[in-house]
Design a protein around this motif. Structure first.
Motif, PDB file in Angstrom:
ATOM      1  N   ARG A  90      27.351  36.251  16.494  1.00 47.53           N
ATOM      2  CA  ARG A  90      28.399  36.015  16.018  1.00 47.53           C
ATOM      3  C   ARG A  90      30.256  35.695  16.626  1.00 47.53           C
ATOM      4  NH1 ARG A  90      30.439  34.470  11.231  1.00 47.53           N
ATOM      5  NH2 ARG A  90      31.879  34.929  10.338  1.00 47.53           N
ATOM      6  N   LEU A  93      28.993  31.918  18.372  1.00 45.28           N
ATOM      7  CA  LEU A  93      29.039  30.967  17.356  1.00 45.28           C
ATOM      8  C   LEU A  93      30.458  30.575  16.800  1.00 45.28           C
ATOM      9  CD1 LEU A  93      26.385  32.134  15.818  1.00 45.28           C
ATOM     10  CD2 LEU A  93      25.945  30.493  16.568  1.00 45.28           C
ATOM     11  N   ILE A  94      31.439  31.640  16.532  1.00 45.29           N
ATOM     12  CA  ILE A  94      32.505  30.441  16.067  1.00 45.29           C
ATOM     13  C   ILE A  94      34.001  30.482  17.308  1.00 45.29           C
ATOM     14  CG2 ILE A  94      35.183  32.306  15.256  1.00 45.29           C
ATOM     15  CD1 ILE A  94      32.981  34.626  14.357  1.00 45.29           C
ATOM     16  N   HIS A  96      31.805  28.519  19.836  1.00 41.30           N
ATOM     17  CA  HIS A  96      31.817  27.491  20.634  1.00 41.30           C
ATOM     18  C   HIS A  96      32.754  26.230  20.439  1.00 41.30           C
ATOM     19  CE1 HIS A  96      28.321  25.500  22.928  1.00 41.30           C
ATOM     20  NE2 HIS A  96      28.760  24.445  21.889  1.00 41.30           N
ATOM     21  N   GLU A  99      30.023  20.909  19.477  1.00 45.13           N
ATOM     22  CA  GLU A  99      28.780  21.015  18.690  1.00 45.13           C
ATOM     23  C   GLU A  99      28.035  19.853  19.212  1.00 45.13           C
ATOM     24  OE1 GLU A  99      28.548  18.193  14.763  1.00 45.13           O
ATOM     25  OE2 GLU A  99      29.378  20.135  14.455  1.00 45.13           O
ATOM     26  N   ILE A 120      24.460  24.024  18.841  1.00 46.55           N
ATOM     27  CA  ILE A 120      25.450  25.234  17.571  1.00 46.55           C
ATOM     28  C   ILE A 120      26.152  24.149  16.866  1.00 46.55           C
ATOM     29  CG2 ILE A 120      27.078  26.365  17.616  1.00 46.55           C
ATOM     30  CD1 ILE A 120      25.273  28.271  19.372  1.00 46.55           C
ATOM     31  N   LYS A 122      28.593  24.742  13.830  1.00 50.38           N
ATOM     32  CA  LYS A 122      29.291  25.630  13.486  1.00 50.38           C
ATOM     33  C   LYS A 122      29.306  27.265  13.246  1.00 50.38           C
ATOM     34  CE  LYS A 122      31.278  22.636  10.054  1.00 50.38           C
ATOM     35  NZ  LYS A 122      30.501  20.572   9.542  1.00 50.38           N
ATOM     36  N   GLU A 123      28.118  27.785  12.424  1.00 53.47           N
ATOM     37  CA  GLU A 123      27.858  28.909  12.215  1.00 53.47           C
ATOM     38  C   GLU A 123      26.676  29.569  12.788  1.00 53.47           C
ATOM     39  OE1 GLU A 123      30.171  32.374  10.728  1.00 53.47           O
ATOM     40  OE2 GLU A 123      32.136  31.041  10.302  1.00 53.47           O
ATOM     41  N   ASN A 124      26.011  27.927  12.751  1.00 53.34           N
ATOM     42  CA  ASN A 124      24.257  27.722  12.935  1.00 53.34           C
ATOM     43  C   ASN A 124      23.667  27.602  14.182  1.00 53.34           C
ATOM     44  OD1 ASN A 124      23.810  28.360   9.297  1.00 53.34           O
ATOM     45  ND2 ASN A 124      24.586  26.093  10.038  1.00 53.34           N
ATOM     46  N   TYR A 125      22.741  28.161  14.579  1.00 54.19           N
ATOM     47  CA  TYR A 125      22.596  27.157  15.776  1.00 54.19           C
ATOM     48  C   TYR A 125      20.626  27.818  15.326  1.00 54.19           C
ATOM     49  CZ  TYR A 125      20.826  32.331  16.226  1.00 54.19           C
ATOM     50  OH  TYR A 125      20.286  33.568  16.398  1.00 54.19           O
TER      51      TYR A 125
END
Length: 134
Positions: A90, A93-94, A96, A99, A120, A122-125
Motif C-alpha cells: 500500500r 502505491l500511495i 508512486h 503513472e 501503477i 493511483k492505488e491499482n497495479y
C-alpha cells in the motif's frame, strides 16, 4: 507497449544492488528511451529500513538532471523487498510518483531473487512483462 526491455548487465546490476543493501530495501531509477532501459541509477535508501525507502528531493533532482543530460527518460522506479514477495505494498502505491513510470520490485524472499514489473495507476497495479536482451 507495456513491456520493458533491459540488458543482462543491467539486470545483474539491479539484483546485485539489492543484495548489497540487505537487510534494507534498495532503491533507484531505471532510465532509457521508450520502453528500453539503458542505464541504472542506484540511490541510497536514507531511511535504512527493510520495509520502506526514502531518497531526499535534492538527490532525486540531481539524478533526474543527469538522466536528462544523457537524453534519457525515467522508465521505472525500482526497489527491493528483502523478505516479502515482489508485490507493491500500500505504501508503494500511495507514494508512486507518476503513472507513466513503471515500478520494478526485486524480492529476496527466496534463495533465487525474483523480479516483477508493474504499471501503477493511483492505488491499482497491473503486472507487465520485462524482457532481458542478450
Amino acid at each position: 507497449m507495456n513491456k520493458i526491455t533491459l540488458s543482462n548487465t543491467i539486470y545483474n546490476q539491479l539484483v546485485e544492488h539489492g543484495k548489497s543493501c540487505l537487510p534494507y530495501e534498495a532503491c533507484g531509477l531505471l532510465a532509457g528511451n521508450k520502453d528500453d532501459i539503458t542505464s541504472i541509477w542506484p540511490l541510497e535508501n536514507e531511511w535504512k529500513s527493510d520495509r520502506r525507502f526514502f531518497v531526499s528531493e535534492k538527490i532525486v533532482a540531481q539524478t533526474l538532471n543527469e538522466i536528462k543530460a544523457r537524453n534519457e527518460l525515467v522508465i521505472a522506479v525500482y526497489h527491493s523487498h528483502p523478505t516479502t514477495a515482489p508485490v507493491p505494498s500500500r505504501f508503494d502505491l500511495i507514494n508512486h510518483p507518476d503513472e507513466k513510470v513503471k515500478m520494478v520490485i526485486v524480492s529476496y524472499k527466496k534463495a533465487q531473487p525474483s523480479i516483477k514489473t508493474y504499471v501503477i495507476n493511483k492505488e491499482n497495479y497491473k503486472e507487465c512483462p520485462f524482457l532481458i536482451r542478450t
